[in-house]
Scaffold this active site. Structure first.
Site, PDB file in Angstrom:
ATOM      1  N   GLU A 168       1.011  -1.292  -0.214  1.00 48.15           N
ATOM      2  CA  GLU A 168       0.077  -0.035  -0.002  1.00 48.15           C
ATOM      3  C   GLU A 168       0.796   1.370   0.010  1.00 48.15           C
ATOM      4  O   GLU A 168       0.540   2.100   0.783  1.00 48.15           O
ATOM      5  CB  GLU A 168      -0.848   0.043   1.300  1.00 48.15           C
ATOM      6  N   GLU A 284      -6.163 -10.798  -1.467  1.00 38.69           N
ATOM      7  CA  GLU A 284      -7.051 -10.587  -0.096  1.00 38.69           C
ATOM      8  C   GLU A 284      -8.512 -10.331  -0.713  1.00 38.69           C
ATOM      9  O   GLU A 284      -9.231  -9.858  -0.013  1.00 38.69           O
ATOM     10  CB  GLU A 284      -6.772  -9.317   0.443  1.00 38.69           C
TER      11      GLU A 284
HETATM   12  C1  XIL Z   1      -6.054  -6.517   8.384  1.00 40.15           C
HETATM   13  C2  XIL Z   1      -6.337  -7.630   9.240  1.00 40.15           C
HETATM   14  O1  XIL Z   1      -7.431  -8.461   8.619  1.00 40.15           O
HETATM   15  C3  XIL Z   1      -6.900  -7.060  10.836  1.00 40.15           C
HETATM   16  O2  XIL Z   1      -7.102  -8.235  11.501  1.00 40.15           O
HETATM   17  C4  XIL Z   1      -6.097  -6.114  11.298  1.00 40.15           C
HETATM   18  O3  XIL Z   1      -6.471  -5.614  12.305  1.00 40.15           O
HETATM   19  C5  XIL Z   1      -5.767  -4.809  10.247  1.00 40.15           C
HETATM   20  O4  XIL Z   1      -5.270  -5.615   9.006  1.00 40.15           O
HETATM   21  N1  XIL Z   1      -4.977  -4.903   3.633  1.00 40.15           N
HETATM   22  C6  XIL Z   1      -3.968  -5.381   4.172  1.00 40.15           C
HETATM   23  C7  XIL Z   1      -4.137  -6.477   5.344  1.00 40.15           C
HETATM   24  O5  XIL Z   1      -2.943  -5.657   3.342  1.00 40.15           O
HETATM   25  O6  XIL Z   1      -2.922  -6.696   6.037  1.00 40.15           O
HETATM   26  C8  XIL Z   1      -5.225  -6.176   6.004  1.00 40.15           C
HETATM   27  O7  XIL Z   1      -5.399  -6.942   7.207  1.00 40.15           O
HETATM   28  C9  XIL Z   1      -6.469  -5.659   5.503  1.00 40.15           C
HETATM   29  C10 XIL Z   1      -6.263  -4.570   4.314  1.00 40.15           C
END
Ligand code: XIL
Length: 379
Positions: A168, A284
């Protein structure tokens, strides 16, 4: 936030699921609504038939405490990614101590079940520990970044399919012409070159892992996504031209019901990645169903399944897409129900964004994903 009724339902479901052997058929439908499908009917079998890996993010608590969840992972998936336990702040309770227990356990489990592992992630503006701001500064940031990558990459050297080296890094609202997230502490301490440093360090530390750039909000045809997608592709082009080692684009794919406008977005991502010789991973995926007006679960699940199908069919047109992972596997644990909701339409309604419900029964999304695999060309 769950209602009491939802919580009771989830708790009862968990108890039932723990006692349930998951017996799945290969026909494309569950033998009954209580059964899902391992073996020839599993997600990983259908993915493998097209040369794809398929997996999910694994929550360490669920993994540790729930044998039925571990069984589901082993039956359904060929690749896993830790949801949180490889992030900087989770690994490093203090500047000098490390907590590898959860990540070690997941990597061993994956090895024992012949699953691959994605590493998520080395460098991110989030998940930094409390001590970070008072300890890391312009003078030592380079050393912290390099030491962090070396320590973690070395520990799992040869065992990681792909590392999200930087997560990101683009944030259009920060207003830079190149779209870089100038509010990231890494950017503020090291400038735009922090990315190149991270990738070069990772390559040296584990030459076998595919080095990935991972981002979200780049999938749709909307103006916002188009701007961000353009900036991501420009960043990748810039790094490639500079000889920075990078192998893949991770498209997070946190999408939602009510909008399937991703024909142009996905085509641009695939064309862009192909022109740079990059693989693409859907890293994701989940489908936020907060916007579905009906509370009827069948209606909601059907809309979610349709979005999975539309999106995967669009993305899997690209032979460079080699892996499809969802962010979690079961609605028993999804970050969409654990954190604050942004502009919620149904603030107290638990979302159902994943291929298995809270009782580990396959949802229509499970069948939509499998069908999309079946409809994809072999790669
Ligand atoms: C999220 C997790 O799912 C949560 O448990 C945590 O509190 C915050 O992070 N993009 C990403 C992930 O790259 O690392 C994130 O994961 C969700 C969005």
């Amino acid at each position: 936030m769950m209602t009491r009724r939802e919580w009771m339902r989830q708790a009862a479901g968990a108890a039932a699921a723990a006692a349930l052997p998951t017996v799945l058929t290969s026909s494309g439908h569950a033998a009954s609504d209580k059964e899902a499908t391992p073996g020839a009917g599993s997600l990983k079998a259908h993915a493998a038939a097209r040369g794809l890996l398929t997996g999910c993010a694994v929550n360490a608590n669920l993994f540790r405490d729930d044998p039925a969840f571990r069984q589901l992972l082993a039956e359904q998936y060929s690749i896993v990614v830790p949801e949180n336990c490889l992030k900087f702040g989770y690994l490093r309770p203090t500047p000098d101590t490390w907590n590898f227990a959860d990540a070690d356990a997941l990597v061993s489990f994956a090895e024992a079940h012949s699953m691959k592992v994605r590493g998520h992630n080395f460098v991110w503006h989030e998940a930094l520990p409390n001590w970070f701001a008072s300890t890391v500064n312009k003078d030592n940031a380079r050393k912290f970044l390099v030491d962090h990558i070396n320590t973690v990459a070395n520990r799992y050297k040869g065992k990681i399919h792909s590392w999200d080296v930087v997560n990101e890094a683009i944030w259009i609202k920060d207003g830079r012409a190149d779209g870089l997230r100038s509010s990231s502490p890494w950017f503020q301490m090291l400038g735009p070159e922090y990315l190149d440093l991270a990738y070069r360090t990772a390559r040296k530390a584990d030459p076998h892992a595919l080095l990935t750039y991972n981002d979200y909000g780049i999938e749709y045809d909307t103006e916002d996504d188009t701007k961000k997608r353009d900036a991501v592709l420009r960043l990748l082009r810039r790094m490639k031209a500079a000889g920075t080692p990078i192998d893949a684009l991770g498209v997070q794919s946190h999408i939602h019901t009510g909008d399937s406008s991703f024909a142009k977005g996905t085509r641009e991502l695939l064309d862009g990645a192909r022109s740079l010789g990059l693989q693409v991973f859907i890293t994701e995926m989940d489908v936020n169903d907060d916007g579905v007006a009906s509370d009827d679960i069948a209606v909601r699940d059907q809309e979610v399944a349709e979005v999975y199908r539309n999106y995967l069919n669009a993305m899997l047109r690209g032979p460079e897409v080699k892996a499809v992972l969802t962010w979690g596997a079961t609605d028993k644990n999804t970050w969409l129900n654990n954190g604050p909701k942004f502009h919620p339409k149904h603030p107290t309604r638990a979302e159902r964004p994943l291929p298995f419900d809270a009782d580990y029964k396959p949802t229509p999304a499970f069948f939509a994903i499998r069908t999309s695999f079946d409809e994809a060309k072999r790669r």
